[in-house]
Design a protein around this motif. Structure first.
Motif, mmCIF file in Angstrom:
data_model
loop_
_atom_site.group_PDB
_atom_site.id
_atom_site.type_symbol
_atom_site.label_atom_id
_atom_site.label_comp_id
_atom_site.label_asym_id
_atom_site.label_seq_id
_atom_site.Cartn_x
_atom_site.Cartn_y
_atom_site.Cartn_z
ATOM 1 N N ILE A 134 0.670 -0.966 -0.174
ATOM 2 C CA ILE A 134 0.017 -0.116 -0.276
ATOM 3 C C ILE A 134 0.935 1.002 -0.305
ATOM 4 C CG2 ILE A 134 -1.074 1.446 1.249
ATOM 5 C CD1 ILE A 134 -3.398 -1.270 2.089
ATOM 6 N N GLU A 135 2.287 0.887 0.983
ATOM 7 C CA GLU A 135 3.183 2.222 1.108
ATOM 8 C C GLU A 135 3.645 2.787 -0.345
ATOM 9 O OE1 GLU A 135 3.184 0.041 2.822
ATOM 10 O OE2 GLU A 135 2.062 0.766 4.258
ATOM 11 N N GLY A 136 4.004 1.636 -0.988
ATOM 12 C CA GLY A 136 4.569 1.866 -2.568
ATOM 13 C C GLY A 136 3.577 1.654 -3.733
ATOM 14 N N ILE A 137 2.221 1.415 -3.703
ATOM 15 C CA ILE A 137 1.229 2.824 -4.776
ATOM 16 C C ILE A 137 1.091 4.042 -3.635
ATOM 17 C CG2 ILE A 137 -1.416 2.104 -5.059
ATOM 18 C CD1 ILE A 137 0.538 0.241 -5.897
ATOM 19 N N CYS A 138 0.183 4.309 -2.461
ATOM 20 C CA CYS A 138 0.274 5.374 -1.501
ATOM 21 C C CYS A 138 1.897 6.190 -2.180
ATOM 22 C CB CYS A 138 -0.590 4.756 -1.598
ATOM 23 S SG CYS A 138 -2.419 4.307 -0.541
ATOM 24 N N GLY A 139 2.083 6.095 -1.862
ATOM 25 C CA GLY A 139 2.787 6.732 -0.965
ATOM 26 C C GLY A 139 3.202 7.088 0.555
ATOM 27 N N GLY A 140 4.597 7.560 0.299
ATOM 28 C CA GLY A 140 5.092 7.622 1.887
ATOM 29 C C GLY A 140 6.549 7.516 2.720
ATOM 30 N N GLY A 141 6.889 7.081 3.896
ATOM 31 C CA GLY A 141 7.979 7.586 4.104
ATOM 32 C C GLY A 141 8.256 8.634 4.822
ATOM 33 N N VAL A 142 9.642 9.044 4.793
ATOM 34 C CA VAL A 142 10.343 10.612 5.869
ATOM 35 C C VAL A 142 9.595 11.504 5.503
ATOM 36 C CG1 VAL A 142 11.990 11.612 6.670
ATOM 37 C CG2 VAL A 142 12.356 8.894 6.617
ATOM 38 N N ASN A 143 9.593 11.693 4.482
ATOM 39 C CA ASN A 143 9.159 13.420 3.781
ATOM 40 C C ASN A 143 8.215 12.587 2.599
ATOM 41 O OD1 ASN A 143 11.825 14.918 4.555
ATOM 42 N ND2 ASN A 143 12.853 13.902 3.173
ATOM 43 N N CYS A 144 7.190 11.642 2.933
ATOM 44 C CA CYS A 144 5.757 11.786 2.624
ATOM 45 C C CYS A 144 6.521 11.682 0.449
ATOM 46 C CB CYS A 144 5.108 12.522 2.268
ATOM 47 S SG CYS A 144 3.817 12.152 4.038
ATOM 48 N N ARG A 145 7.021 10.444 0.057
ATOM 49 C CA ARG A 145 7.605 10.349 -1.575
ATOM 50 C C ARG A 145 6.143 9.911 -1.901
ATOM 51 N NH1 ARG A 145 13.016 10.742 -2.820
ATOM 52 N NH2 ARG A 145 11.882 8.514 -4.475
ATOM 53 N N PRO A 146 6.484 10.279 -3.297
ATOM 54 C CA PRO A 146 5.055 9.696 -4.524
ATOM 55 C C PRO A 146 5.032 8.513 -4.622
ATOM 56 C CG PRO A 146 6.532 11.054 -5.275
ATOM 57 C CD PRO A 146 6.984 10.664 -4.124
ATOM 58 N N GLY A 147 4.271 8.259 -4.541
ATOM 59 C CA GLY A 147 4.277 6.783 -4.608
ATOM 60 C C GLY A 147 3.316 6.494 -6.032
ATOM 61 N N GLU A 148 3.424 4.784 -6.350
ATOM 62 C CA GLU A 148 2.805 4.989 -7.856
ATOM 63 C C GLU A 148 1.449 5.697 -8.887
ATOM 64 O OE1 GLU A 148 4.317 3.424 -9.583
ATOM 65 O OE2 GLU A 148 5.746 2.404 -9.036
ATOM 66 N N ILE A 149 0.835 6.436 -8.174
ATOM 67 C CA ILE A 149 -0.801 6.422 -7.550
ATOM 68 C C ILE A 149 -0.151 8.190 -8.304
ATOM 69 C CG2 ILE A 149 -2.306 4.872 -7.336
ATOM 70 C CD1 ILE A 149 -3.440 6.800 -5.288
ATOM 71 N N SER A 150 0.787 8.252 -8.166
ATOM 72 C CA SER A 150 1.324 10.124 -8.082
ATOM 73 C C SER A 150 2.085 10.041 -9.214
ATOM 74 C CB SER A 150 1.541 10.358 -6.726
ATOM 75 O OG SER A 150 0.840 10.912 -5.785
ATOM 76 N N LEU A 151 2.678 9.379 -9.444
ATOM 77 C CA LEU A 151 2.904 9.091 -10.505
ATOM 78 C C LEU A 151 2.619 8.636 -11.522
ATOM 79 C CD1 LEU A 151 6.848 7.278 -8.545
ATOM 80 C CD2 LEU A 151 6.102 9.488 -9.385
ATOM 81 N N ALA A 152 1.920 8.050 -11.786
ATOM 82 C CA ALA A 152 1.015 8.207 -12.658
ATOM 83 C C ALA A 152 -0.409 9.167 -13.167
ATOM 84 C CB ALA A 152 0.181 6.561 -13.083
ATOM 85 N N HIS A 153 -0.246 10.195 -12.193
ATOM 86 C CA HIS A 153 -0.648 11.425 -12.870
ATOM 87 C C HIS A 153 -0.913 12.203 -13.239
ATOM 88 C CE1 HIS A 153 -2.746 14.858 -12.022
ATOM 89 N NE2 HIS A 153 -1.736 15.768 -11.969
ATOM 90 N N MET B 175 -7.378 -0.273 -1.874
ATOM 91 C CA MET B 175 -7.474 1.335 -1.721
ATOM 92 C C MET B 175 -7.829 2.090 -2.793
ATOM 93 S SD MET B 175 -4.054 3.569 -2.466
ATOM 94 C CE MET B 175 -3.523 2.325 -3.195
ATOM 95 N N LEU B 176 -7.093 1.947 -3.938
ATOM 96 C CA LEU B 176 -7.746 2.724 -5.505
ATOM 97 C C LEU B 176 -9.126 3.522 -5.432
ATOM 98 C CD1 LEU B 176 -6.155 -0.049 -7.675
ATOM 99 C CD2 LEU B 176 -5.170 1.887 -7.458
ATOM 100 N N ARG B 177 -10.013 2.987 -4.839
ATOM 101 C CA ARG B 177 -10.957 3.419 -4.691
ATOM 102 C C ARG B 177 -11.466 5.083 -4.414
ATOM 103 N NH1 ARG B 177 -14.187 -1.394 -1.325
ATOM 104 N NH2 ARG B 177 -15.695 0.621 -0.833
ATOM 105 N N VAL B 178 -10.741 5.384 -4.126
ATOM 106 C CA VAL B 178 -10.981 6.879 -3.268
ATOM 107 C C VAL B 178 -10.355 7.780 -4.411
ATOM 108 C CG1 VAL B 178 -10.585 8.379 -1.494
ATOM 109 C CG2 VAL B 178 -11.542 6.024 -0.923
ATOM 110 N N PRO B 179 -8.792 7.245 -4.468
ATOM 111 C CA PRO B 179 -8.206 8.066 -5.511
ATOM 112 C C PRO B 179 -8.333 8.169 -6.963
ATOM 113 C CG PRO B 179 -6.877 6.723 -3.838
ATOM 114 C CD PRO B 179 -8.601 6.336 -4.052
ATOM 115 N N THR B 180 -9.354 7.221 -7.701
ATOM 116 C CA THR B 180 -9.917 6.859 -8.808
ATOM 117 C C THR B 180 -10.981 7.604 -8.620
ATOM 118 O OG1 THR B 180 -11.725 4.453 -7.784
ATOM 119 C CG2 THR B 180 -9.470 4.603 -9.464
ATOM 120 N N GLN C 30 -5.374 6.937 -15.031
ATOM 121 C CA GLN C 30 -6.483 6.092 -15.809
ATOM 122 C C GLN C 30 -5.910 4.844 -15.063
ATOM 123 O OE1 GLN C 30 -5.848 6.194 -19.870
ATOM 124 N NE2 GLN C 30 -7.314 4.645 -20.205
ATOM 125 N N LEU C 31 -6.279 3.631 -14.719
ATOM 126 C CA LEU C 31 -6.459 2.820 -14.283
ATOM 127 C C LEU C 31 -6.680 2.034 -15.567
ATOM 128 C CD1 LEU C 31 -6.004 0.963 -11.951
ATOM 129 C CD2 LEU C 31 -8.545 1.155 -11.790
#
Length: 496
Positions: free
Chosen positions: A275-294, A313-318, A339-340
């Motif tokens: 979920i962290e890899g898809i959503c993003g996170g870490g110390v400085n809140c780095r972007p995850g895959e869904i933001s890299l796909a913006h 988890m993809l339900r809300v961002p879509t 685009q999913l």
């Protein structure tokens, strides 16, 4: 005033860097919650200044990094700190507001850092219009004057005589026309777009790209669904200038920005993604895959193999097209207008519905297989089709890449003129436009099938019909567009 930038999440913060030199025991003090990376810059700065031909002040140097309550932990502040010390020691006149970014090596050489484009965007919003950068750094956005330096000495000379230095116009400016990415080596626009797929699959992929519709493809292993999804990048238009600004900011923060290159974000995470890899996170809140796909595509190959929590988890961002991340009392909002696209087998063994292979899965196992996706997620998928391997060469699509691009370009151009894409337009906008331009026979055709679909599915049919009308260049929705939409919104095996 000299400014730097502290990356955090999507927004980040500008940092005001000041230096004060006074009598006392020679030392360098830093105030403003400086973590290890910034505290170490004291020694780098001292060596860089000496090795650049200047004399480091033999007095007490106080460095202030404000806002004071913001934790600083990035080497991007090195150049601003070094220039602040040099200006305090060798320059009496105040410096106009200037953004200085970059890591400084011991010999004074400057190196680019992550987040530089994001820093320039933030500076522009604060009225800062000039910046000093290391050579090889990102090109500036429109409105920002950027000056590039190889080393600290050159950067200080530029800062001293800013108005006398002629800068190259490297601002990122692009037109509003529909452009496409370059093809890979060996590929030609005259090549068949999807040579091993049938006409219905090609129509679905082209319509999905033309209207930015979420797409689900299922079929037996080896039928070509993954290849069809990966080929979407060949016909997906490049983002507009305004769309690409947020893309560049995200990729700059992630350290993935490719200089002087416009691209379509196309992310393909592996099935073990968290979920962290898809959503993003870490110390400085780095972007995850869904933001890299913006403003691009997020492709989940073998989607059923992803964790159920990741899929849900993809339900809300879509729906909201953004995602909020929180850490240590701070939060940030990343855009996530992606685009999913998903590809999966129809059942655990992969042979459900196949005429050539026997499916050994029970109806219960097929149902449980598709429950991983859940109805709320599937309701957000607008185009869903079964992909079958063509029986004969005559059944294979003959559409070339150039023809597919022309179809997509025409439809996208019409939607950009309206200011919204069919796949992401608001419900009220879709309903209003459908009522205005749908022919009576089209409305009647939709009413005749409405009992077989839910309200969300009816909305998806309207979105697809609008895209099919744009593909045809029609100002009205005809009955054939409704029939085409129904053909592109097939029920999954669990619901068939």
């Amino acid at each position: 005033m000299i400014y730097s930038f502290e990356p955090f999440g999507y927004e980040g913060s500008l940092v005001d860097v000041e230096a004060d030199i006074r009598d006392g025991i020679p030392a360098v003090d830093i105030v403003g919650i400086a973590d290890s990376a910034v505290r170490e810059s004291r020694e780098r700065t001292r060596s860089a200044i000496k090795n650049s031909g200047f004399e480091f002040p033999q007095k007490r140097v106080l460095l202030s990094l404000s806002p004071a309550d913001l934790r600083k932990n990035s080497a991007i502040h090195d150049l601003a700190i070094s220039l602040a010390v040099l200006c305090s020691a060798y320059r009496k006149e105040p410096v106009e507001k200037t953004l200085a970014l970059g890591e400084v090596s011991l010999d004074g050489t400057l190196r680019p850092c992550n987040g530089m484009y994001a820093a320039m965007q933030s500076a522009l919003r604060s009225g800062i219009t000039r910046t000093v950068l290391p050579e090889g750094a990102d090109n500036p956005p429109k409105g920002m004057k950027a000056f590039y330096a190889k080393n600290l000495k050159e950067a200080f000379c530029i800062l001293t005589d800013f108005d006398k230095v002629s800068e190259d116009d490297k601002s990122d400016v692009s037109g509003s026309s529909v452009e496409f990415p370059e093809l890979d080596d060996g590929e030609s626009p005259d090549d068949v777009f999807l040579p091993n797929c049938d006409e219905n699959t090609v129509k679905a992929v082209v319509a999905a790209v033309a209207g930015r519709h979420h797409l689900l493809m299922w079929g037996a292993p080896g039928c070509g669904k993954s290849n069809a999804a990966m080929s979407m990048r060949k016909i997906t238009p490049l983002p507009t200038y305004d769309e690409f600004q947020s893309v560049k900011r995200i990729y700059s923060l992630a350290g993935l920005l490719q200089k002087d290159r416009k691209f379509v974000p196309f992310r393909v995470p592996y099935t073990t993604a968290t979920i962290e890899g898809i959503c993003g996170g870490g110390v400085n809140c780095r972007p995850g895959e869904i933001s890299l796909a913006h403003n691009g595509v997020l492709f989940l190959d073998e989607a059923a193999e992803f964790r159920t929590s990741v899929l849900q988890m993809l339900r809300v961002p879509t729906e909201t097209r953004n995602i909020t991340l929180s850490r240590a009392g701070r939060s940030t909002v990343y855009p996530a207008d992606f685009q999913l696209v998903m590809a999966t087998n129809p059942c655990p063994c992969g042979n459900y519905g196949s005429e050539k292979r026997l499916c050994l899965c029970s109806s219960k196992s097929v149902e449980m297989f598709w429950k991983k996706f859940s109805a709320p997620l599937l309701n957000r998928i607008q185009i869903s089709i079964r992909v079958d391997s063509p029986e004969t060469d005559e059944a294979k699509s003959k559409m070339t890449i150039e023809q597919a691009r022309e179809i997509v370009a025409g439809a996208v151009r019409r939607q950009r003129e309206r200011g919204e894409m069919n796949g992401t337009a608001s419900l009220s906008s879709i309903e209003r436009r459908f009522d205005e331009i749908a022919e009576p026979d089209a409305k009647s055709s939709l009413s005749s099938v409405s009992e077989s679909f839910s309200e969300l599915e009816i909305l998806s049919l309207k979105r697809i019909a609008l895209t099919l009308a744009d593909i045809d260049g029609s100002d009205n929705i005809l009955q054939k567009h409704i029939d085409g939409a129904v053909a592109l919104h097939q029920r999954t095996p669990a619901l068939a």
